[in-house]
Write an enzyme that holds these catalytic residues in place. Structure first.
Site, PDB file in Angstrom:
ATOM      1  N   LYS A 180       0.819  -1.212   0.000  1.00  0.00           N
ATOM      2  CA  LYS A 180       0.000   0.000   0.000  1.00  0.00           C
ATOM      3  C   LYS A 180       0.859   1.271   0.000  1.00  0.00           C
ATOM      4  O   LYS A 180       2.078   1.214   0.017  1.00  0.00           O
ATOM      5  CB  LYS A 180      -0.958  -0.033   1.188  1.00  0.00           C
ATOM      6  CG  LYS A 180      -1.968  -1.184   1.083  1.00  0.00           C
ATOM      7  CD  LYS A 180      -2.767  -1.108  -0.208  1.00  0.00           C
ATOM      8  CE  LYS A 180      -3.848  -2.170  -0.307  1.00  0.00           C
ATOM      9  NZ  LYS A 180      -3.360  -3.534  -0.490  1.00  0.00           N
TER      10      LYS A 180
HETATM   11  C1  LIG Z   1      -9.467  -2.740  -2.341  1.00  0.00           C
HETATM   12  C2  LIG Z   1      -8.858  -3.482  -1.179  1.00  0.00           C
HETATM   13  N1  LIG Z   1      -9.614  -3.751  -0.100  1.00  0.00           N
HETATM   14  C3  LIG Z   1      -9.124  -4.394   0.972  1.00  0.00           C
HETATM   15  C4  LIG Z   1      -7.825  -4.832   1.010  1.00  0.00           C
HETATM   16  C5  LIG Z   1      -7.350  -5.597   2.197  1.00  0.00           C
HETATM   17  O1  LIG Z   1      -6.328  -4.942   2.899  1.00  0.00           O
HETATM   18  P1  LIG Z   1      -5.528  -5.713   4.034  1.00  0.00           P
HETATM   19  O2  LIG Z   1      -4.494  -6.538   3.350  1.00  0.00           O
HETATM   20  O3  LIG Z   1      -4.919  -4.621   4.868  1.00  0.00           O
HETATM   21  O4  LIG Z   1      -6.485  -6.534   4.805  1.00  0.00           O
HETATM   22  C6  LIG Z   1      -6.982  -4.579  -0.083  1.00  0.00           C
HETATM   23  C7  LIG Z   1      -5.582  -5.037  -0.062  1.00  0.00           C
HETATM   24  O5  LIG Z   1      -5.022  -5.524  -1.002  1.00  0.00           O
HETATM   25  C8  LIG Z   1      -7.517  -3.893  -1.215  1.00  0.00           C
HETATM   26  O6  LIG Z   1      -6.771  -3.638  -2.298  1.00  0.00           O
END
Ligand SMILES: Cc1ncc(COP(=O)(O)O)c(C=O)c1O
Length: 371
Positions: A180
């Site tokens: 991210k």
């Molecule tokens: C659009 C979206 N939502 C949710 C997530 C989930 O994030 P996390 O890995 O912090 O749970 C991601 C991560 O890739 C994402 O791209």
């Protein structure tokens, strides 16, 4: 191999993590408090609640609003599987809406068509760093009495009309995982202007204890906390938060760099009529968590394979409604734009530290694969 991402972390993050370890306080504590305060200030929200991922943050946000069995939440299919999964965790049903062909974000007109008496919330994803059309979605949510819970996992620092995401939706969830904009390894944060929801988020992330762990451990009195409902253990550690505080200080540099890399890709790909480069609507501040191109006439897997063979990593985003876990057989929704984009796009390497030579090689590999 030119990787899809390379982490932008160094000595400062290592020192901050070591300092947290040496402090003797590793669980959610003072550093998480500082991280939350700085996130809230940075995005312009009244509250920021740290969690151990955006996935758990999304679940927590829905749980804090009391969404559950029998409810429907409208979300895009062109997103990471975490978006619909977080809805499923609550017992509610994800209802997939199509996307806009230029922004790849949820199409507000289709959202409105999908509203039923069971709809409780809209969960747009500000996909790959470009804010969803939150003005239109806010208006639809207000008109129908729905919550707007934004999955802004890839879009920390993104803006609409100069206003950062974080307080436009009722609840906004950001990710700090390794790919991210900023990272704590794994991690997330939920932001809101609403005092009551913030208190619910804080309680529910720690088993709904009536008194926080930090308050209990820093009190000299004997405290008997109570547990009045089923909560979760979704807390961020103070080690992650310490890294996060350093990362927050890099936001402007990271966004500026990602935007200039994207502009350079745009320029280098200008003459290639086999690919479509990203679109940034007027007034939107894209943070380019990913750089997405669409293939006009080449088969996607062949292009990804050719690029991999030449030493360039690529990725793709899935259409969740086509994945076995959400496929509803003959009742599966038909989402023409999602299905088209999901089949013809490629994500290129895009990260702070990508050199001009590497970027030139990515473009050369893409051009060779689409010649
Ligand atoms: C659009 C979206 N939502 C949710 C997530 C989930 O994030 P996390 O890995 O912090 O749970 C991601 C991560 O890739 C994402 O791209």
């Amino acid at each position: 191999m030119i990787p899809i991402t390379r982490l932008h972390v160094g000595q400062e993050e290592a020192d901050a993590a070591a300092e947290a370890v040496r402090s003797g306080w590793l669980s959610v504590g003072p550093r998480a408090g500082k991280f939350e305060q700085q996130v809230a200030e940075q995005v312009g929200a009244k509250h920021a609640v740290s969690v151990n991922s955006a996935t758990t943050g999304l679940h927590l946000a829905l749980a804090a609003l009391g969404i559950g069995e029998g409810d429907e939440v409208i979300c895009p299919s062109f997103t990471f599987i975490a978006t619909p999964n977080s809805i499923r965790y609550t017992g509610a049903t994800p209802v997939f809406a199509d996307i806009d062909e230029r922004t790849y974000n949820i199409d507000p007109a289709h959202v409105e068509q999908l509203i039923t008496p069971r709809t409780r919330a809209i969960m747009p994803a500000s996909q790959i760093g470009l804010p969803a059309d939150l003005k239109a979605l806010r208006a639809i949510a207000d008109k129908h009495g729905l919550f707007l819970v934004e999955d802004a996992a890839p879009a920390y620092g993104a803006t609409i009309d100069g206003v950062r995401l974080g307080a436009i939706s009722d609840l906004t969830v950001f990710s700090f995982d390794a790919r991210k904009i900023l990272t704590t390894g794994e991690g997330g944060v939920v932001t809101t202007d609403n005092d009551e929801w913030a208190a619910r988020l804080r309680a529910l992330r720690a088993h709904a204890a009536s008194v926080s762990t930090l308050a209990r451990h820093t009190s000299t009195a004997v405290i008997a906390e109570s547990y009045d409902e089923v909560g979760f253990n979704y807390k961020m550690t103070d080690i992650q938060a310490a890294v996060g505080v350093v990362q927050l200080g890099k936001l402007d540099h990271v966004v500026k760099t990602r935007r200039s890399l994207a502009a350079r890709y745009d320029e280098l790909l200008k003459g290639n009529d086999a690919v479509v480069t990203p679109f940034e609507p007027e007034g939107y501040g894209h943070v380019y968590q990913s750089y997405l191109v669409r293939l006009v006439r080449h088969e996607r897997m062949a292009v990804m394979t050719a690029m991999a063979e030449r030493g360039v990593a690529t990725r793709r985003i899935t259409a969740c409604h086509l994945e076995p876990v959400y496929h509803a057989g003959e009742h599966n929704p038909v989402l023409p734009v999602t299905e088209k984009v999901a089949a013809d796009h490629v994500l290129l390497p895009h990260f702070v530290g990508l050199t001009d030579e590497e970027q030139d090689e990515v473009v050369a590999a893409l051009s060779a694969a689409t010649a």
